[in-house]
Design a protein around this motif. Structure first.
Motif, short mmCIF file in Angstrom:
data_model
loop_
_atom_site.label_atom_id
_atom_site.label_comp_id
_atom_site.label_asym_id
_atom_site.label_seq_id
_atom_site.Cartn_x
_atom_site.Cartn_y
_atom_site.Cartn_z
N ALA A 162 0.83 -1.21 0.00
CA ALA A 162 0.00 0.00 0.00
C ALA A 162 0.87 1.26 0.00
O ALA A 162 0.55 2.24 -0.69
CB ALA A 162 -0.93 0.00 1.20
N ASN A 163 1.96 1.22 0.73
CA ASN A 163 2.87 2.37 0.74
C ASN A 163 3.52 2.58 -0.62
O ASN A 163 3.69 3.72 -1.07
CB ASN A 163 3.95 2.18 1.80
N LEU A 164 3.89 1.51 -1.30
CA LEU A 164 4.50 1.62 -2.62
C LEU A 164 3.50 2.16 -3.65
O LEU A 164 3.87 2.95 -4.51
CB LEU A 164 5.05 0.27 -3.07
N VAL A 165 2.25 1.73 -3.55
CA VAL A 165 1.22 2.24 -4.47
C VAL A 165 1.02 3.73 -4.25
O VAL A 165 0.92 4.51 -5.20
CB VAL A 165 -0.09 1.45 -4.29
N THR A 166 0.98 4.15 -2.99
CA THR A 166 0.82 5.57 -2.69
C THR A 166 2.00 6.38 -3.22
O THR A 166 1.83 7.46 -3.78
CB THR A 166 0.70 5.77 -1.17
N LEU A 167 3.20 5.85 -3.08
CA LEU A 167 4.39 6.52 -3.58
C LEU A 167 4.36 6.63 -5.10
O LEU A 167 4.68 7.67 -5.67
CB LEU A 167 5.64 5.76 -3.13
N ALA A 168 3.94 5.57 -5.78
CA ALA A 168 3.87 5.59 -7.25
C ALA A 168 2.82 6.58 -7.74
O ALA A 168 3.01 7.26 -8.74
CB ALA A 168 3.57 4.19 -7.76
N GLU A 169 1.71 6.68 -7.04
CA GLU A 169 0.68 7.64 -7.44
C GLU A 169 1.16 9.07 -7.29
O GLU A 169 0.84 9.93 -8.10
CB GLU A 169 -0.59 7.43 -6.61
N GLY A 170 1.95 9.34 -6.26
CA GLY A 170 2.48 10.68 -6.06
C GLY A 170 3.49 11.07 -7.11
O GLY A 170 3.55 12.22 -7.54
N ALA A 171 4.28 10.12 -7.58
CA ALA A 171 5.29 10.41 -8.59
C ALA A 171 4.66 10.68 -9.94
O ALA A 171 5.24 11.33 -10.80
CB ALA A 171 6.28 9.24 -8.69
N GLU A 172 3.45 10.18 -10.13
CA GLU A 172 2.77 10.35 -11.40
C GLU A 172 2.41 11.80 -11.66
O GLU A 172 2.38 12.25 -12.80
CB GLU A 172 1.50 9.49 -11.37
N HIS A 173 2.16 12.56 -10.62
CA HIS A 173 1.68 13.93 -10.79
C HIS A 173 2.80 14.97 -10.87
O HIS A 173 2.58 16.03 -11.42
CB HIS A 173 0.72 14.29 -9.66
N GLY A 174 3.96 14.66 -10.35
CA GLY A 174 5.01 15.68 -10.37
C GLY A 174 6.36 15.16 -10.80
O GLY A 174 7.38 15.76 -10.51
N GLY A 175 6.41 14.05 -11.51
CA GLY A 175 7.68 13.44 -11.84
C GLY A 175 8.40 14.08 -13.01
O GLY A 175 9.62 14.03 -13.09
N ASN A 176 7.69 14.70 -13.92
CA ASN A 176 8.32 15.26 -15.11
C ASN A 176 8.56 16.75 -14.93
O ASN A 176 7.75 17.46 -14.36
CB ASN A 176 7.43 15.06 -16.34
N HIS A 177 9.70 17.19 -15.44
CA HIS A 177 10.04 18.60 -15.40
C HIS A 177 9.71 19.19 -16.76
O HIS A 177 10.03 18.62 -17.79
CB HIS A 177 11.51 18.77 -15.06
N GLU A 178 9.09 20.34 -16.77
CA GLU A 178 8.60 20.92 -18.02
C GLU A 178 9.72 21.30 -18.98
O GLU A 178 9.55 21.27 -20.18
CB GLU A 178 7.75 22.15 -17.72
#
Length: 55
Positions: free
Chosen positions: A10-26
């Motif tokens: 569950a912690n890994l899923v939460t971490l992966a979901e968070g990286a989805e929204h801010g992982g790329n730099h414009e």
């Protein structure tokens, strides 16, 4: 301290979901990054072959 497998998952899923929204730099374009890496590798290949000539 004992962690269960489901709690860790569950912690890994939460971490992966968070990286989805801010992982790329414009400002980083994949094309610029790829071309830069290719040029750097070609330069290293050229330097290596220049120093590795049989005399």
């Amino acid at each position: 301290m004992k962690m269960s497998l489901t709690g860790t998952a569950a912690n890994l899923v939460t971490l992966a979901e968070g990286a989805e929204h801010g992982g790329n730099h414009e400002s980083l374009s994949p094309y610029v990054t790829g071309i830069g890496a290719f040029v750097a590798l070609m330069l290293l290949l050229w330097i290596t072959t220049r120093f590795n000539r049989d005399r």
